[in-house]
Design a protein around this motif. Structure first.
Motif, PDB file in Angstrom:
ATOM      1  N   LYS A 181       0.557   8.619   7.558  1.00 54.35           N
ATOM      2  CA  LYS A 181       1.250   9.296   6.471  1.00 54.35           C
ATOM      3  C   LYS A 181       2.664   8.740   6.293  1.00 54.35           C
ATOM      4  O   LYS A 181       3.130   8.543   5.161  1.00 54.35           O
ATOM      5  CB  LYS A 181       1.299  10.796   6.730  1.00 54.35           C
ATOM      6  CG  LYS A 181       2.026  11.565   5.624  1.00 54.35           C
ATOM      7  CD  LYS A 181       2.362  12.996   6.026  1.00 54.35           C
ATOM      8  CE  LYS A 181       1.135  13.870   6.059  1.00 54.35           C
ATOM      9  NZ  LYS A 181       1.521  15.323   6.194  1.00 54.35           N
ATOM     10  N   ALA A 182       3.359   8.477   7.391  1.00 56.93           N
ATOM     11  CA  ALA A 182       4.733   7.980   7.302  1.00 56.93           C
ATOM     12  C   ALA A 182       4.794   6.664   6.544  1.00 56.93           C
ATOM     13  O   ALA A 182       5.720   6.437   5.741  1.00 56.93           O
ATOM     14  CB  ALA A 182       5.323   7.820   8.696  1.00 56.93           C
ATOM     15  N   GLU A 183       3.832   5.805   6.762  1.00 58.06           N
ATOM     16  CA  GLU A 183       3.809   4.520   6.061  1.00 58.06           C
ATOM     17  C   GLU A 183       3.558   4.728   4.571  1.00 58.06           C
ATOM     18  O   GLU A 183       4.188   4.083   3.714  1.00 58.06           O
ATOM     19  CB  GLU A 183       2.731   3.617   6.657  1.00 58.06           C
ATOM     20  CG  GLU A 183       2.670   2.241   6.029  1.00 58.06           C
ATOM     21  CD  GLU A 183       1.624   1.346   6.675  1.00 58.06           C
ATOM     22  OE1 GLU A 183       1.309   0.289   6.089  1.00 58.06           O
ATOM     23  OE2 GLU A 183       1.119   1.703   7.759  1.00 58.06           O
ATOM     24  N   ARG A 184       2.650   5.631   4.242  1.00 58.03           N
ATOM     25  CA  ARG A 184       2.365   5.884   2.825  1.00 58.03           C
ATOM     26  C   ARG A 184       3.559   6.542   2.135  1.00 58.03           C
ATOM     27  O   ARG A 184       3.828   6.279   0.960  1.00 58.03           O
ATOM     28  CB  ARG A 184       1.114   6.758   2.702  1.00 58.03           C
ATOM     29  CG  ARG A 184      -0.177   5.973   2.960  1.00 58.03           C
ATOM     30  CD  ARG A 184      -1.412   6.846   2.883  1.00 58.03           C
ATOM     31  NE  ARG A 184      -1.729   7.429   4.171  1.00 58.03           N
ATOM     32  CZ  ARG A 184      -1.894   8.716   4.409  1.00 58.03           C
ATOM     33  NH1 ARG A 184      -1.748   9.603   3.423  1.00 58.03           N
ATOM     34  NH2 ARG A 184      -2.211   9.157   5.600  1.00 58.03           N
ATOM     35  N   LEU A 185       4.282   7.372   2.861  1.00 53.63           N
ATOM     36  CA  LEU A 185       5.483   7.975   2.287  1.00 53.63           C
ATOM     37  C   LEU A 185       6.546   6.911   2.004  1.00 53.63           C
ATOM     38  O   LEU A 185       7.211   6.940   0.960  1.00 53.63           O
ATOM     39  CB  LEU A 185       6.039   9.040   3.227  1.00 53.63           C
ATOM     40  CG  LEU A 185       5.278  10.370   3.249  1.00 53.63           C
ATOM     41  CD1 LEU A 185       5.722  11.232   4.429  1.00 53.63           C
ATOM     42  CD2 LEU A 185       5.471  11.131   1.940  1.00 53.63           C
ATOM     43  N   ASP A 186       6.701   5.969   2.905  1.00 50.73           N
ATOM     44  CA  ASP A 186       7.672   4.894   2.678  1.00 50.73           C
ATOM     45  C   ASP A 186       7.300   4.081   1.439  1.00 50.73           C
ATOM     46  O   ASP A 186       8.176   3.704   0.647  1.00 50.73           O
ATOM     47  CB  ASP A 186       7.742   3.984   3.902  1.00 50.73           C
ATOM     48  CG  ASP A 186       8.488   4.618   5.074  1.00 50.73           C
ATOM     49  OD1 ASP A 186       9.213   5.613   4.856  1.00 50.73           O
ATOM     50  OD2 ASP A 186       8.333   4.118   6.208  1.00 50.73           O
ATOM     51  N   LEU A 187       6.031   3.796   1.278  1.00 47.77           N
ATOM     52  CA  LEU A 187       5.586   3.043   0.108  1.00 47.77           C
ATOM     53  C   LEU A 187       5.828   3.836  -1.182  1.00 47.77           C
ATOM     54  O   LEU A 187       6.244   3.265  -2.205  1.00 47.77           O
ATOM     55  CB  LEU A 187       4.106   2.686   0.240  1.00 47.77           C
ATOM     56  CG  LEU A 187       3.773   1.577   1.246  1.00 47.77           C
ATOM     57  CD1 LEU A 187       2.272   1.539   1.523  1.00 47.77           C
ATOM     58  CD2 LEU A 187       4.253   0.222   0.726  1.00 47.77           C
ATOM     59  N   LEU A 188       5.574   5.132  -1.149  1.00 39.95           N
ATOM     60  CA  LEU A 188       5.825   5.953  -2.337  1.00 39.95           C
ATOM     61  C   LEU A 188       7.301   5.972  -2.695  1.00 39.95           C
ATOM     62  O   LEU A 188       7.669   5.917  -3.877  1.00 39.95           O
ATOM     63  CB  LEU A 188       5.327   7.379  -2.098  1.00 39.95           C
ATOM     64  CG  LEU A 188       3.815   7.601  -2.088  1.00 39.95           C
ATOM     65  CD1 LEU A 188       3.506   9.054  -1.752  1.00 39.95           C
ATOM     66  CD2 LEU A 188       3.183   7.225  -3.414  1.00 39.95           C
ATOM     67  N   ARG A 189       8.165   6.038  -1.695  1.00 44.11           N
ATOM     68  CA  ARG A 189       9.607   6.022  -1.977  1.00 44.11           C
ATOM     69  C   ARG A 189      10.017   4.684  -2.586  1.00 44.11           C
ATOM     70  O   ARG A 189      10.882   4.639  -3.482  1.00 44.11           O
ATOM     71  CB  ARG A 189      10.384   6.314  -0.700  1.00 44.11           C
ATOM     72  CG  ARG A 189      10.152   7.741  -0.173  1.00 44.11           C
ATOM     73  CD  ARG A 189      11.012   8.046   1.040  1.00 44.11           C
ATOM     74  NE  ARG A 189      10.671   9.370   1.586  1.00 44.11           N
ATOM     75  CZ  ARG A 189       9.983   9.574   2.692  1.00 44.11           C
ATOM     76  NH1 ARG A 189       9.550   8.548   3.417  1.00 44.11           N
ATOM     77  NH2 ARG A 189       9.714  10.815   3.101  1.00 44.11           N
ATOM     78  N   ALA A 190       9.401   3.606  -2.132  1.00 46.15           N
ATOM     79  CA  ALA A 190       9.694   2.297  -2.718  1.00 46.15           C
ATOM     80  C   ALA A 190       9.210   2.239  -4.164  1.00 46.15           C
ATOM     81  O   ALA A 190       9.885   1.666  -5.037  1.00 46.15           O
ATOM     82  CB  ALA A 190       9.035   1.193  -1.886  1.00 46.15           C
ATOM     83  N   LEU A 191       8.058   2.837  -4.437  1.00 45.75           N
ATOM     84  CA  LEU A 191       7.548   2.878  -5.808  1.00 45.75           C
ATOM     85  C   LEU A 191       8.460   3.704  -6.699  1.00 45.75           C
ATOM     86  O   LEU A 191       8.744   3.331  -7.850  1.00 45.75           O
ATOM     87  CB  LEU A 191       6.127   3.458  -5.816  1.00 45.75           C
ATOM     88  CG  LEU A 191       5.490   3.664  -7.198  1.00 45.75           C
ATOM     89  CD1 LEU A 191       5.411   2.353  -7.977  1.00 45.75           C
ATOM     90  CD2 LEU A 191       4.104   4.281  -7.059  1.00 45.75           C
ATOM     91  N   GLN A 192       8.958   4.828  -6.185  1.00 38.58           N
ATOM     92  CA  GLN A 192       9.875   5.655  -6.956  1.00 38.58           C
ATOM     93  C   GLN A 192      11.129   4.865  -7.330  1.00 38.58           C
ATOM     94  O   GLN A 192      11.583   4.911  -8.485  1.00 38.58           O
ATOM     95  CB  GLN A 192      10.249   6.898  -6.157  1.00 38.58           C
ATOM     96  CG  GLN A 192      11.154   7.868  -6.911  1.00 38.58           C
ATOM     97  CD  GLN A 192      11.533   9.072  -6.071  1.00 38.58           C
ATOM     98  OE1 GLN A 192      11.252   9.126  -4.880  1.00 38.58           O
ATOM     99  NE2 GLN A 192      12.170  10.046  -6.688  1.00 38.58           N
ATOM    100  N   ARG A 193      11.677   4.122  -6.382  1.00 38.93           N
ATOM    101  CA  ARG A 193      12.863   3.316  -6.672  1.00 38.93           C
ATOM    102  C   ARG A 193      12.570   2.242  -7.713  1.00 38.93           C
ATOM    103  O   ARG A 193      13.388   1.993  -8.618  1.00 38.93           O
ATOM    104  CB  ARG A 193      13.388   2.679  -5.382  1.00 38.93           C
ATOM    105  CG  ARG A 193      13.975   3.678  -4.392  1.00 38.93           C
ATOM    106  CD  ARG A 193      14.714   2.957  -3.275  1.00 38.93           C
ATOM    107  NE  ARG A 193      13.833   2.134  -2.451  1.00 38.93           N
ATOM    108  CZ  ARG A 193      13.197   2.567  -1.366  1.00 38.93           C
ATOM    109  NH1 ARG A 193      13.331   3.829  -0.979  1.00 38.93           N
ATOM    110  NH2 ARG A 193      12.425   1.745  -0.666  1.00 38.93           N
TER     111      ARG A 193
END
Length: 486
Positions: A63-75
């Motif tokens: 989950k932590a890895e997917r959250l990091d990717l989502l934050r990168a997508l948001q940016r």
């Protein structure tokens, strides 16, 4: 002129195996601004194969890895807001202010809401009986999105798939490829592994049907017309896919005499005309208590006549053109139907607004004294057309509101909290707004009846992309000595 002639498959932009090219039209000028090359079932096969390969690894990411990717997508999406807004304004006619603040702006907001939902998601937990529940990504997802809110719907489908560890193939509307291309660039920039997200441009007959019928796609999520949604369900049935549908609407707006008429009624009219009326949840049936009916009609007429219609390239709160000639012709036909049915034309009417001879601009139109059995009260027009229907009692208002094939949204205007609770509980709709306040990002969106099935947004949106697995508690079995090794 912009040329869109590549699909995004397995992490790279590739030429398709289709070849048919269609123009990208600016609805304000009726002129082409580019072209898009459509894909074929063979392109779908390549995209599904890439998604299937990627699923093996991506479905097991933490989950932590997917959250990091989502934050990168948001940016990445936040950095492209202006590019996205300009693309949407040009390809589908949304006024640039709306395109920037609502159309493009909703992308990062939806990602933020899904980040919060994923953080709260329990991917494994115990039942009261001691058994273990695991939530696991469903597999390869086929996603089909429309032209009217292009990034809103792309984000509501792609982002939850990415969040839970599913992989996907997106078919955006062939009419709005510029914004979809920018979205795919953002996914790539965010660093998702190849094959996790794939995009094939195409029409429903070739690419959409190939996705719905594909044996390696586990789920289809579709937003569009009820007729097209039924076709997706039929095509998906042979392989027993999960199907989520967000379809049409004919939303009722119940205006009671005890509300603040001077505030609620103008806001209701403007909400109906938002995005030039091209919204599945637009409040296109205004049900008005008879004791305030005449005053409401005055306010409605004044508001409709003051509604500016202008070039979408200009800043401001005006509405723009309809999406294309087919949509314009349908709206004109339905205005004629309203006149033939005997409804009273209160504002607007056939034809273009004064001074707008080029472009698919329609006059903001209001019909009064409408019967709920009229076509203009029952069919989704998808344009700036409002039908006003009188009622005598709360019970009659609820009956009229629910007398529809659709059940996507409903709206209540009242000064009584007790009435708001009572009426909202009886309306057969998936979303109820009260006195202008609707649901926020992260709340479920979807409808009853022929408005579809399933929900998009937040925790409920994640669940659409998850399978449920049950098994005994291994910890309990260890404690009971049921294993010979730890």
């Amino acid at each position: 002129m912009t040329t869109v002639d590549r699909h995004y498959i397995d992490g790279v932009w590739v030429a398709g195996q289709g070849g048919r090219t269609v123009p990208i039209m600016n609805p304000a000028t009726e002129a082409p601004i580019g072209s898009v090359t459509l894909g074929s079932p063979a392109d779908v096969d390549l995209a599904v194969a890439a998604a299937s390969r990627a699923f093996e690894g991506f479905s097991r990411t933490a989950k932590a890895e997917r959250l990091d990717l989502l934050r990168a997508l948001q940016r990445a999406l936040e950095a492209r807001i202006e590019d996205m807004a300009q693309a949407i304004s040009q390809e589908m006619g949304a006024p640039i202010t709306l395109a920037r603040n609502a159309q493009a702006g909703c992308g990062p907001r939806h990602v933020a809401a899904f980040i919060a939902a994923l953080e709260a998601l329990e991917e494994e937990y115990s039942l009261p009986n001691g058994d273990t529940i695991r939530k696991e990504p469903i597999g390869v997802c086929g996603l089909i999105t429309p032209w009217n809110w292009p990034i809103n719907q792309i984000a509501q489908k792609v982002v939850p798939a990415l969040a839970v560890g599913a992989t996907s193939v997106l078919k955006p509307s062939e009419h709005t490829p510029l914004s979809a291309e920018i979205f795919a660039q953002c996914v790539h920039e965010a660093g998702y592994p190849p094959g996790v997200f794939n995009m094939v441009f195409g029409d429903g007959a070739d690419v959409g049907s190939a996705m719905s019928r594909h044996p390696d796609i586990a789920m289809m999520s579709f937003t569009g017309s009820t007729r097209a949604g039924a076709m997706v369900s039929r095509d998906s049935a042979e392989t027993v896919k999960r199907v989520a549908l967000e379809l049409g609407g004919k939303s009722a707006n119940l205006v009671f005499a005890d509300c603040d008429l001077e505030t609620c009624v103008p806001a209701s009219v403007r909400r109906c005309f938002l995005n030039t009326g091209q919204g599945c949840n637009a409040p296109t049936r205004m049900l008005v208590e008879r004791s305030c009916y005449d005053r409401v009609l005055e306010i409605v007429r004044e508001t409709a006549e003051s509604q500016a219609v202008d070039d979408p390239a200009k800043e401001g709160p005006h509405i723009g053109p309809l999406f294309d000639k087919m949509q314009y012709d349908r709206v004109q036909m339905m205005i004629d139907v309203g006149l033939q049915e005997g409804a009273r034309l209160l504002a607007g009417g056939p034809g273009r607004p004064d001074g707008l001879g080029t472009g698919w601009f329609a006059r903001p139109t209001v019909f009064a004294d409408v019967g709920n059995d009229m076509r203009i009260a029952r069919e989704e027009i998808f344009g700036p057309v409002l039908s006003v229907i009188p009622f005598d009692s709360e019970e009659e208002a609820i009956r009229i509101a629910n007398d529809s094939d659709y059940g996507l949204a409903a709206y209540i205007q009242t000064g009584s909290a007790a009435r708001a609770r009572r009426v909202a509980a009886q309306l057969r709709a998936g979303v109820v707004a009260i006195n202008g306040q609707g649901a926020g990002a992260g709340s479920p969106f979807g409808g009853y009846k022929q408005s579809g099935n399933g929900r998009e947004g937040g925790q409920f949106g994640l669940e659409e992309y998850l399978e449920v697995k049950v098994m005994p508690s291994i910890d309990a079995m260890v404690a009971a000595g049921r294993f010979t090794a730890p």
